[in-house]
Motif scaffolding. Structure first.
Motif, PDB file in Angstrom:
ATOM      1  N   LYS A  37       0.833  -1.207   0.000  1.00 25.10           N
ATOM      2  CA  LYS A  37       0.000   0.000   0.000  1.00 25.10           C
ATOM      3  C   LYS A  37       0.867   1.256   0.000  1.00 25.10           C
ATOM      4  O   LYS A  37       0.575   2.241  -0.700  1.00 25.10           O
ATOM      5  N   GLU A  38       1.965   1.233   0.756  1.00 23.22           N
ATOM      6  CA  GLU A  38       2.884   2.376   0.799  1.00 23.22           C
ATOM      7  C   GLU A  38       3.530   2.622  -0.563  1.00 23.22           C
ATOM      8  O   GLU A  38       3.663   3.770  -0.992  1.00 23.22           O
ATOM      9  N   VAL A  39       3.933   1.541  -1.247  1.00 22.99           N
ATOM     10  CA  VAL A  39       4.700   1.672  -2.500  1.00 22.99           C
ATOM     11  C   VAL A  39       3.796   1.963  -3.690  1.00 22.99           C
ATOM     12  O   VAL A  39       4.106   2.808  -4.533  1.00 22.99           O
ATOM     13  N   PHE A  40       2.644   1.277  -3.759  1.00 30.96           N
ATOM     14  CA  PHE A  40       1.799   1.378  -4.955  1.00 30.96           C
ATOM     15  C   PHE A  40       0.504   2.163  -4.730  1.00 30.96           C
ATOM     16  O   PHE A  40      -0.249   2.387  -5.687  1.00 30.96           O
ATOM     17  N   ASP A  41       0.219   2.546  -3.504  1.00 32.67           N
ATOM     18  CA  ASP A  41      -0.974   3.321  -3.176  1.00 32.67           C
ATOM     19  C   ASP A  41      -2.259   2.596  -3.563  1.00 32.67           C
ATOM     20  O   ASP A  41      -3.269   3.227  -3.874  1.00 32.67           O
ATOM     21  N   GLU A  42      -2.226   1.284  -3.583  1.00 28.36           N
ATOM     22  CA  GLU A  42      -3.397   0.447  -3.836  1.00 28.36           C
ATOM     23  C   GLU A  42      -3.209  -0.855  -3.081  1.00 28.36           C
ATOM     24  O   GLU A  42      -2.087  -1.227  -2.736  1.00 28.36           O
ATOM     25  N   SER A  43      -4.303  -1.566  -2.865  1.00 25.36           N
ATOM     26  CA  SER A  43      -4.184  -2.882  -2.247  1.00 25.36           C
ATOM     27  C   SER A  43      -3.530  -3.843  -3.237  1.00 25.36           C
ATOM     28  O   SER A  43      -3.643  -3.653  -4.467  1.00 25.36           O
ATOM     29  N   PRO A  44      -2.840  -4.888  -2.758  1.00 24.19           N
ATOM     30  CA  PRO A  44      -2.210  -5.838  -3.685  1.00 24.19           C
ATOM     31  C   PRO A  44      -3.200  -6.462  -4.659  1.00 24.19           C
ATOM     32  O   PRO A  44      -2.931  -6.549  -5.862  1.00 24.19           O
ATOM     33  N   LYS A  45      -4.341  -6.891  -4.163  1.00 27.54           N
ATOM     34  CA  LYS A  45      -5.317  -7.571  -5.018  1.00 27.54           C
ATOM     35  C   LYS A  45      -5.784  -6.657  -6.149  1.00 27.54           C
ATOM     36  O   LYS A  45      -5.824  -7.052  -7.328  1.00 27.54           O
ATOM     37  N   LYS A  46      -6.124  -5.412  -5.808  1.00 21.87           N
ATOM     38  CA  LYS A  46      -6.630  -4.481  -6.822  1.00 21.87           C
ATOM     39  C   LYS A  46      -5.549  -4.141  -7.851  1.00 21.87           C
ATOM     40  O   LYS A  46      -5.799  -4.156  -9.058  1.00 21.87           O
ATOM     41  N   TYR A  47      -4.357  -3.848  -7.375  1.00 23.54           N
ATOM     42  CA  TYR A  47      -3.261  -3.469  -8.280  1.00 23.54           C
ATOM     43  C   TYR A  47      -2.898  -4.624  -9.221  1.00 23.54           C
ATOM     44  O   TYR A  47      -2.761  -4.434 -10.437  1.00 23.54           O
ATOM     45  N   ILE A  48      -2.750  -5.830  -8.666  1.00 27.39           N
ATOM     46  CA  ILE A  48      -2.315  -6.983  -9.474  1.00 27.39           C
ATOM     47  C   ILE A  48      -3.370  -7.347 -10.500  1.00 27.39           C
ATOM     48  O   ILE A  48      -3.055  -7.606 -11.666  1.00 27.39           O
ATOM     49  N   ASN A  49      -4.637  -7.368 -10.100  1.00 33.24           N
ATOM     50  CA  ASN A  49      -5.695  -7.680 -11.068  1.00 33.24           C
ATOM     51  C   ASN A  49      -5.737  -6.651 -12.197  1.00 33.24           C
ATOM     52  O   ASN A  49      -5.921  -6.996 -13.370  1.00 33.24           O
ATOM     53  N   LYS A  50      -5.546  -5.367 -11.848  1.00 25.77           N
ATOM     54  CA  LYS A  50      -5.569  -4.321 -12.869  1.00 25.77           C
ATOM     55  C   LYS A  50      -4.439  -4.515 -13.887  1.00 25.77           C
ATOM     56  O   LYS A  50      -4.632  -4.409 -15.087  1.00 25.77           O
ATOM     57  N   ARG A  51      -3.227  -4.803 -13.374  1.00 22.99           N
ATOM     58  CA  ARG A  51      -2.086  -4.995 -14.285  1.00 22.99           C
ATOM     59  C   ARG A  51      -2.297  -6.233 -15.176  1.00 22.99           C
ATOM     60  O   ARG A  51      -1.939  -6.231 -16.354  1.00 22.99           O
ATOM     61  N   LYS A  52      -2.879  -7.266 -14.614  1.00 25.44           N
ATOM     62  CA  LYS A  52      -3.104  -8.494 -15.390  1.00 25.44           C
ATOM     63  C   LYS A  52      -4.100  -8.260 -16.529  1.00 25.44           C
ATOM     64  O   LYS A  52      -3.854  -8.675 -17.669  1.00 25.44           O
ATOM     65  N   VAL A  53      -5.209  -7.604 -16.237  1.00 19.85           N
ATOM     66  CA  VAL A  53      -6.208  -7.417 -17.290  1.00 19.85           C
ATOM     67  C   VAL A  53      -5.734  -6.368 -18.301  1.00 19.85           C
ATOM     68  O   VAL A  53      -6.085  -6.446 -19.484  1.00 19.85           O
ATOM     69  N   GLU A  54      -4.919  -5.406 -17.882  1.00 17.30           N
ATOM     70  CA  GLU A  54      -4.338  -4.457 -18.843  1.00 17.30           C
ATOM     71  C   GLU A  54      -3.422  -5.181 -19.830  1.00 17.30           C
ATOM     72  O   GLU A  54      -3.447  -4.920 -21.036  1.00 17.30           O
ATOM     73  N   ARG A  55      -2.614  -6.082 -19.308  1.00 12.84           N
ATOM     74  CA  ARG A  55      -1.743  -6.857 -20.200  1.00 12.84           C
ATOM     75  C   ARG A  55      -2.586  -7.739 -21.118  1.00 12.84           C
ATOM     76  O   ARG A  55      -2.290  -7.873 -22.310  1.00 12.84           O
ATOM     77  N   ALA A  56      -3.642  -8.338 -20.580  1.00 11.46           N
ATOM     78  CA  ALA A  56      -4.521  -9.175 -21.398  1.00 11.46           C
ATOM     79  C   ALA A  56      -5.177  -8.350 -22.503  1.00 11.46           C
ATOM     80  O   ALA A  56      -5.302  -8.805 -23.646  1.00 11.46           O
ATOM     81  N   ALA A  57      -5.588  -7.124 -22.182  1.00 13.29           N
ATOM     82  CA  ALA A  57      -6.208  -6.258 -23.190  1.00 13.29           C
ATOM     83  C   ALA A  57      -5.239  -5.970 -24.328  1.00 13.29           C
ATOM     84  O   ALA A  57      -5.620  -5.986 -25.510  1.00 13.29           O
ATOM     85  N   ASP A  58      -3.978  -5.711 -23.999  1.00 14.08           N
ATOM     86  CA  ASP A  58      -2.971  -5.485 -25.036  1.00 14.08           C
ATOM     87  C   ASP A  58      -2.802  -6.721 -25.916  1.00 14.08           C
ATOM     88  O   ASP A  58      -2.665  -6.614 -27.140  1.00 14.08           O
TER      89      ASP A  58
END
Length: 278
Positions: free
Chosen positions: A215-236
Motif C-alpha cells: 500500500k505504501e509503494v503502490f498506493d493500492e491494495s495488492p489484489k486491486k493493483y495486481i488484477n488491474k495490471r493483469k487485465v491491462e496486459r490481457a487487453a494489449d
C-alpha cells in the motif's frame, strides 16, 4: 521415480544432498540464515522463482544462490517434467568456511550479486558433479578429509567460474546479503499466478507487513493493483494477436478462465470476447 533423499554431513551440517522426486507443484525453499547453496540437475528440468529472477535449470545449467526464499516450479516442458527431477546440492556456511580456510571476511570489500545466479556447467563442473554423485552413492568414502577436500575444490572452481579476484573475495561476496528491491520483486512476479502469501514469502515479509508495504509503494491494495495490471496486459494481447482467450488468461497469471472473465469485465465493462470484437 519416487521421492528419495541422500545427504552427507560435515560437523552436523548438510554439505551435499541428492534429491530425486517425481512431478511436483510449486514448492517453497525457505530462507536459512547464513547458508549458500549450489544446485546441479542430473535429470529433468526445474524452474526457480526467486524474488528478482526466474531461472530454468537442467543438466547443462546450474544455480548459485545465497540465503533467500525462492520457489521450485515445474517448467512448461512436458517431456522433461514428466520424467521427474534429480538434483544435487552443495551447501556452504560461514562457520564451515572459516574452518576450511581460516579467512577473515572483513578484510575485503569485494561485492557482487550472488542472490541467485545461473551458471553454465562446463567440463570441470560436470566432473565435480560426478565426483559428488560417487560420494553420495558410497557414503563410506566421505570421511572428514574427503569432504574438506571436495568443499575446497568447489570454492576454487566457483572462484574461477565467477572470475572473482580470489577465493576470499568470492566467499566474502557470497555471504553478503543484497537488500531486495520491493518494487522489483512485485514487477518480476506480477504474472506468475502467485498467491499473496507466496509473494510475501518472496519479499521476505509476513502477509500483514507485505500488505502494508504494498500500500505504501503502490498506493493500492495488492489484489486491486495486481488484477488491474493483469487485465491491462490481457487487453494489449487481445488487441495485438489471435491467441486463444484461455491461453491469454493463463499467460497473464490466471488459472481460472471464469475468474479472468469476471475481472476483465469488471475493469473494461465487457467480456474479453466482446472487447476483441470491438
Amino acid at each position: 521415480m519416487e521421492f528419495k533423499e541422500q545427504v552427507i554431513k560435515y560437523k552436523g551440517k548438510i554439505v551435499f544432498i541428492r534429491l530425486s522426486m517425481p512431478f511436483f507443484n510449486r514448492t517453497l525453499k525457505n530462507y536459512v540464515e547464513d547458508e549458500a547453496c549450489f544446485m546441479f540437475v542430473n535429470q529433468g528440468e526445474v524452474g526457480l522463482r526467486a524474488p528478482e529472477d526466474y531461472l530454468k535449470l537442467n543438466r547443462s545449467t546450474a544455480m548459485l544462490a545465497k540465503c533467500l526464499n525462492y520457489f521450485f516450479e515445474p517448467t512448461d516442458d512436458p517431456v522433461l517434467c514428466k520424467e521427474g527431477v534429480e538434483a544435487v546440492g552443495v551447501f556452504l556456511y560461514p562457520s564451515l568456511v572459516k574452518d576450511l580456510f581460516e579467512f577473515e571476511y572483513s578484510v575485503t570489500d569485494y561485492k557482487t550479486d550472488y542472490n541467485m545466479k545461473q551458471v553454465q556447467v562446463d567440463r570441470l563442473l560436470d566432473n565435480y558433479r560426478e565426483s559428488i554423485n560417487i560420494l553420495l552413492d558410497s557414503p563410506e568414502l566421505a570421511d572428514d578429509n574427503m569432504i574438506k577436500t571436495k568443499l575446497k575444490e568447489f570454492v576454487l572452481l566457483m572462484t574461477k567460474s565467477q572470475q572473482a579476484p580470489s577465493q576470499l573475495d568470492f566467499l566474502s561476496a557470497l555471504f553478503q546479503p543484497k537488500e531486495l528491491e520491493f518494487k522489483k520483486v512485485i514487477q518480476q512476479n506480477l504474472f506468475a499466478n502467485l498467491s499473496l502469501e507466496e509473494l510475501a514469502a518472496l519479499a521476505h515479509l509476513s502477509l500483514p507487513s507485505f500488505k502494508r508495504k504494498f500500500k505504501e509503494v503502490f498506493d493500492e491494495s495488492p489484489k486491486k493493483y495486481i488484477n488491474k495490471r493483469k487485465v491491462e496486459r490481457a487487453a494489449d494481447m487481445l488487441k495485438s494477436g489471435n491467441e486463444r482467450i484461455s491461453d491469454i488468461a493463463f499467460d497473464v497469471g490466471y488459472d481460472s478462465l471464469a475468474t479472468f472473465n469476471r475481472n476483465f469485465s469488471a475493469e473494461y465493462g465487457k467480456s474479453p470476447t466482446d472487447f476483441r470484437l470491438s
